[in-house]
Scaffold this motif. Structure first.
Motif, PDB file in Angstrom:
ATOM      1  N   ILE A   1      -6.790  -4.137 -16.998  1.00 32.05           N
ATOM      2  CA  ILE A   1      -5.246  -4.306 -16.907  1.00 32.05           C
ATOM      3  C   ILE A   1      -5.025  -4.288 -15.529  1.00 32.05           C
ATOM      4  CG2 ILE A   1      -3.185  -3.161 -17.481  1.00 32.05           C
ATOM      5  CD1 ILE A   1      -4.285  -2.395 -19.982  1.00 32.05           C
ATOM      6  N   ALA A   2      -5.736  -3.178 -14.925  1.00 30.50           N
ATOM      7  CA  ALA A   2      -5.393  -3.181 -13.278  1.00 30.50           C
ATOM      8  C   ALA A   2      -5.752  -4.047 -12.555  1.00 30.50           C
ATOM      9  CB  ALA A   2      -6.193  -1.746 -12.868  1.00 30.50           C
ATOM     10  N   ILE A   3      -7.055  -4.688 -12.871  1.00 32.86           N
ATOM     11  CA  ILE A   3      -7.394  -5.686 -12.002  1.00 32.86           C
ATOM     12  C   ILE A   3      -6.565  -6.892 -12.261  1.00 32.86           C
ATOM     13  CG2 ILE A   3      -9.358  -7.281 -11.579  1.00 32.86           C
ATOM     14  CD1 ILE A   3     -11.315  -4.871 -11.853  1.00 32.86           C
ATOM     15  N   ASN A   4      -6.242  -7.262 -13.427  1.00 32.20           N
ATOM     16  CA  ASN A   4      -5.527  -8.347 -13.939  1.00 32.20           C
ATOM     17  C   ASN A   4      -4.015  -8.238 -13.229  1.00 32.20           C
ATOM     18  OD1 ASN A   4      -5.140 -10.789 -15.507  1.00 32.20           O
ATOM     19  ND2 ASN A   4      -3.654  -9.493 -16.637  1.00 32.20           N
ATOM     20  N   ASN A   5      -3.633  -6.889 -13.292  1.00 33.78           N
ATOM     21  CA  ASN A   5      -2.324  -6.924 -12.604  1.00 33.78           C
ATOM     22  C   ASN A   5      -2.258  -7.193 -11.255  1.00 33.78           C
ATOM     23  OD1 ASN A   5      -1.105  -5.854 -15.004  1.00 33.78           O
ATOM     24  ND2 ASN A   5      -0.885  -3.971 -14.609  1.00 33.78           N
ATOM     25  N   TYR A   6      -3.512  -6.731 -10.442  1.00 33.16           N
ATOM     26  CA  TYR A   6      -3.746  -6.974  -9.016  1.00 33.16           C
ATOM     27  C   TYR A   6      -3.655  -8.326  -8.757  1.00 33.16           C
ATOM     28  CZ  TYR A   6      -6.189  -7.692  -4.856  1.00 33.16           C
ATOM     29  OH  TYR A   6      -6.730  -8.236  -3.504  1.00 33.16           O
ATOM     30  N   ILE A   7      -4.271  -9.029  -9.719  1.00 29.49           N
ATOM     31  CA  ILE A   7      -4.241 -10.745  -9.479  1.00 29.49           C
ATOM     32  C   ILE A   7      -3.063 -11.285  -9.766  1.00 29.49           C
ATOM     33  CG2 ILE A   7      -5.357 -12.855 -10.456  1.00 29.49           C
ATOM     34  CD1 ILE A   7      -7.948 -11.295 -11.351  1.00 29.49           C
ATOM     35  N   ILE A   8      -2.253 -10.807 -10.548  1.00 33.43           N
ATOM     36  CA  ILE A   8      -0.918 -11.387 -10.740  1.00 33.43           C
ATOM     37  C   ILE A   8      -0.128 -11.107  -9.540  1.00 33.43           C
ATOM     38  CG2 ILE A   8       1.083 -11.274 -12.226  1.00 33.43           C
ATOM     39  CD1 ILE A   8      -0.568 -10.524 -14.814  1.00 33.43           C
ATOM     40  N   TYR A   9      -0.447  -9.782  -9.201  1.00 30.34           N
ATOM     41  CA  TYR A   9       0.581  -9.498  -8.020  1.00 30.34           C
ATOM     42  C   TYR A   9       0.260 -10.216  -6.805  1.00 30.34           C
ATOM     43  CZ  TYR A   9       1.748  -6.534  -4.017  1.00 30.34           C
ATOM     44  OH  TYR A   9       2.405  -6.085  -2.719  1.00 30.34           O
ATOM     45  N   VAL A  10      -1.143 -10.647  -6.576  1.00 31.48           N
ATOM     46  CA  VAL A  10      -1.541 -11.327  -5.536  1.00 31.48           C
ATOM     47  C   VAL A  10      -0.915 -12.659  -5.597  1.00 31.48           C
ATOM     48  CG1 VAL A  10      -3.600 -12.310  -4.190  1.00 31.48           C
ATOM     49  CG2 VAL A  10      -3.641 -10.104  -4.811  1.00 31.48           C
ATOM     50  N   ASP A  11      -1.020 -13.407  -6.805  1.00 33.24           N
ATOM     51  CA  ASP A  11      -0.608 -14.461  -7.333  1.00 33.24           C
ATOM     52  C   ASP A  11       1.088 -14.753  -6.996  1.00 33.24           C
ATOM     53  OD1 ASP A  11      -3.243 -15.529  -7.936  1.00 33.24           O
ATOM     54  OD2 ASP A  11      -2.753 -15.393  -9.946  1.00 33.24           O
ATOM     55  N   LEU A  12       1.565 -13.540  -7.434  1.00 39.41           N
ATOM     56  CA  LEU A  12       3.166 -13.525  -7.196  1.00 39.41           C
ATOM     57  C   LEU A  12       3.604 -13.415  -5.694  1.00 39.41           C
ATOM     58  CD1 LEU A  12       4.214 -11.435 -10.084  1.00 39.41           C
ATOM     59  CD2 LEU A  12       4.941 -13.793  -9.964  1.00 39.41           C
ATOM     60  N   SER A  13       2.745 -12.414  -4.793  1.00 36.11           N
ATOM     61  CA  SER A  13       2.874 -12.480  -3.635  1.00 36.11           C
ATOM     62  C   SER A  13       2.707 -13.808  -2.804  1.00 36.11           C
ATOM     63  CB  SER A  13       2.084 -11.365  -2.979  1.00 36.11           C
ATOM     64  OG  SER A  13       2.283  -9.965  -3.513  1.00 36.11           O
ATOM     65  N   GLU A  14       1.583 -14.624  -3.109  1.00 40.36           N
ATOM     66  CA  GLU A  14       1.188 -15.893  -2.594  1.00 40.36           C
ATOM     67  C   GLU A  14       2.404 -16.755  -2.783  1.00 40.36           C
ATOM     68  OE1 GLU A  14      -0.679 -18.495  -0.247  1.00 40.36           O
ATOM     69  OE2 GLU A  14      -0.825 -16.484  -0.348  1.00 40.36           O
ATOM     70  N   LYS A  15       2.837 -16.815  -4.237  1.00 41.90           N
ATOM     71  CA  LYS A  15       4.084 -17.697  -4.576  1.00 41.90           C
ATOM     72  C   LYS A  15       5.157 -17.505  -3.702  1.00 41.90           C
ATOM     73  CE  LYS A  15       6.146 -19.526  -8.580  1.00 41.90           C
ATOM     74  NZ  LYS A  15       6.512 -19.006  -9.940  1.00 41.90           N
ATOM     75  N   GLU A  16       5.332 -16.111  -3.716  1.00 42.72           N
ATOM     76  CA  GLU A  16       6.823 -15.791  -3.003  1.00 42.72           C
ATOM     77  C   GLU A  16       6.524 -16.012  -1.588  1.00 42.72           C
ATOM     78  OE1 GLU A  16       9.324 -11.694  -1.942  1.00 42.72           O
ATOM     79  OE2 GLU A  16       7.665 -11.758  -3.258  1.00 42.72           O
ATOM     80  N   ARG A  17       5.452 -16.006  -0.881  1.00 44.26           N
ATOM     81  CA  ARG A  17       5.120 -16.367   0.579  1.00 44.26           C
ATOM     82  C   ARG A  17       5.276 -17.874   0.745  1.00 44.26           C
ATOM     83  NH1 ARG A  17       1.499 -18.435   3.699  1.00 44.26           N
ATOM     84  NH2 ARG A  17       0.064 -18.572   1.582  1.00 44.26           N
ATOM     85  N   MET A  18       4.762 -18.585  -0.272  1.00 46.00           N
ATOM     86  CA  MET A  18       4.815 -20.142  -0.150  1.00 46.00           C
ATOM     87  C   MET A  18       6.406 -20.569  -0.445  1.00 46.00           C
ATOM     88  SD  MET A  18       1.867 -21.642   0.242  1.00 46.00           S
ATOM     89  CE  MET A  18       2.336 -23.365  -0.438  1.00 46.00           C
ATOM     90  N   GLU A  19       7.057 -19.916  -1.266  1.00 42.97           N
ATOM     91  CA  GLU A  19       8.567 -20.174  -1.524  1.00 42.97           C
ATOM     92  C   GLU A  19       9.026 -20.012  -0.294  1.00 42.97           C
ATOM     93  OE1 GLU A  19       9.431 -17.993  -5.041  1.00 42.97           O
ATOM     94  OE2 GLU A  19       8.768 -19.473  -6.314  1.00 42.97           O
ATOM     95  N   LYS A  20       9.002 -19.106   0.357  1.00 42.51           N
ATOM     96  CA  LYS A  20       9.650 -18.552   1.759  1.00 42.51           C
ATOM     97  C   LYS A  20       9.162 -19.853   2.477  1.00 42.51           C
ATOM     98  CE  LYS A  20      10.162 -13.590   1.284  1.00 42.51           C
ATOM     99  NZ  LYS A  20       9.687 -12.325   1.619  1.00 42.51           N
TER     100      LYS A  20
END
Length: 512
Positions: A254-273
């Motif tokens: 759960i922790a590692i999957n959350n980290y992966i999702i967090y990284v993906d969302l952060s990357e997505k947010e960065r890309m969106e910006k």
């Protein structure tokens, strides 16, 4: 406690039973011996008294013999009770030991559950992978007493060793037989161990060690595995706590999957910006609506399929002071296409100040881009210069759509074509120059393939013929109204089907 009380009561009852028997015997003896004593007190004993005495004596003897047998039976019964009490005592001692062990085990599990909850809260609230791994490895040490741990995660379809706890040697040269069963390699709630996990287990364990493999998995998403190593001690009664190990693996997943999702969302947010910034930059590069310039009534439209598009158009003044227009379509979509479009715009803006002929401008643009553009990318451009004094249009085409010319004098619509390949295709390519005359209220329509290749739900294309028909039906209207009519027809044709390509449209009507 209840069992001890029951045994105590049984002993009391048994003693009571013995006392009652002896009490009855004493009363019997007392009664009968008094009777005999009374007989003996007579000074003269008669014959009938002797007979009565004999009978009484025999009766007493018989009774005593019977009581003897009863006493022997009672003794045997007491021995049996003693044996049963001894067995019961031993059973109680055994059960007490088991209860004590079970109680200790339950206390340990309760402690582990409490610790697991604390670890869960800590690790699930953390989004730094290094901190997550540190917490996880410490948790295995504390809860399972394991001192050697190795964590592997899947990265780009390869297992990568992320972290180790303890002294672990990876033996790359060891020869292994994956098909051969090894009792010292076990899966934790894992019955079909992956080949890759078995290979790692063989290569990290020594001869006197066991390896437990705990898969890190989130639903059908395989994240990796934790390898737990402990000494292979033959007389060790209890191995690792499988339930705790399994629960820990779930928290890890759960922790590692959350980290992966967090990284993906952060990357997505960065890309969106970044995309939002690129979209703003692109909008700033698109020229404002001119409406009127050099005797031309002008109306334009630009709508990318995504936030950032690859279409391009621009107006400029040539070196001779003549009005010019360029329209283009960069291969691909998104930020790479937009960056190339911005580069082309800057180059053409510069070239337009020095080149009076559109074909020469395109030749130099191609020369510049050939060494600065990837092989996968290219751009189509239509370049036109208006000589409103001479009432002529000079133009050159680099693989773009032909423009439509409505001739007011002949009341006809013509596709104005000139051959030329897209910029970035061929080195030292010579572009052709075209020329047409324009008269009063002639109309010119420049467009990208987002107009003619607009699709409906049946996957039909809007096409060039519909564009011509729409222009013909609205030729008496202003440039702005003609533009709106064309777009309305395109949108009506497309219906609910999504826009798949950028749309750029320029309508010019000559008013001199």
């Amino acid at each position: 406690m209840n069992l001890v009380l029951i045994i105590f009561l049984m002993v009391i009852l048994l003693l009571s039973f013995v006392i009652i028997i002896y009490y009855r015997k004493i009363n019997f003896y007392k009664k009968n011996f008094i009777k005999i004593d009374d007989i003996l007190k007579f000074n003269s004993i008669k014959e009938e008294h002797i007979e009565e005495f004999t009978r009484e004596f025999k009766s007493v003897v018989k009774y005593l013999l019977n009581e003897k047998r009863n006493l022997i039976d009672s003794r045997d019964e007491l021995e049996r009770y003693k044996d049963e009490l001894k067995k019961t005592h031993n059973i109680l001692l055994s059960k007490s030991t088991e209860l004590e062990y079970t109680n200790n085990l339950l206390e340990k599990r309760l402690t582990n559950i409490s610790t697991l909850n604390a670890i869960g809260k800590s690790v699930l609230s953390e989004f730094d992978l290094n901190k997550i791994i540190s917490i996880i490895l410490d948790a295995y040490v504390v809860l399972l007493g394991i001192s050697k741990i190795s964590l592997y995660l899947w990265e780009n379809k390869e297992l990568v060793n992320i972290a180790n706890k303890g002294d672990i040697d990876y033996n790359e040269d060891i020869e292994i037989d994956i098909e051969k069963y090894d009792e010292n390699i076990k899966g934790i709630k894992l019955y079909n161990i992956k080949k890759e996990y078995l290979e790692i287990a063989h290569k990290i364990k020594s001869e006197n060690e066991k390896v437990y493999i705990s898969e890190i998995k989130m639903k059908d998403k395989e994240l990796g595995a934790v390898f737990l190593l402990e000494e292979n001690i033959s007389d060790k009664k209890i191995g690792i706590d499988m339930e705790t190990a399994s629960a820990l693996a779930l928290y890890v997943a759960i922790a590692i999957n959350n980290y992966i999702i967090y990284v993906d969302l952060s990357e997505k947010e960065r890309m969106e910006k970044e995309i939002a910034i690129a979209a703003e930059i692109q909008k700033s590069l698109i020229p404002d609506n001119l409406k009127n310039a050099f005797g031309l009534e002008i109306s334009n439209y630009f709508e990318p399929a995504r936030e950032v598009g690859g279409d391009y158009y621009d107006y400029f003044i040539s070196a001779e002071g003549k009005f010019g227009v360029t329209i283009g379509d960069v291969s691909g979509k998104g930020i790479p296409a937009a960056l190339l479009m911005a580069t082309i715009r800057a180059i053409l803006k510069t070239l337009s100040y020095y080149e009076n002929l559109p074909n020469e401008a395109l030749r130099k643009l191609n020369e510049i881009l050939m060494t600065n553009i990837s092989k996968e990318m290219f751009v189509t451009i239509f370049f036109a210069i208006f000589d409103t004094e001479e009432k002529k249009v000079l133009f050159s085409n680099a693989g773009h759509n032909p423009f439509l010319h409505y001739n007011k004098k002949t009341d006809s619509i013509e596709e104005v074509k000139v051959k030329g390949v897209a910029v970035g295709f061929l080195e030292e390519y010579e572009y052709s120059l075209g020329e047409i005359d324009i008269g009063y209220e002639d109309i010119m329509v420049f467009y990208t393939d987002g107009v003619t290749e607009a699709e409906n739900e049946k996957r039909e294309l809007f096409g060039l013929n519909r564009l011509k028909e729409t222009l013909d039906e609205n030729k008496e209207k202003s440039a702005e109204e003609i533009k709106k009519s064309i777009l309305n027809e395109v949108f009506k044709f497309r219906g609910a089907y999504e826009q798949v390509d950028d749309i750029t449209l320029i309508v010019m009507k000559h008013k001199r």
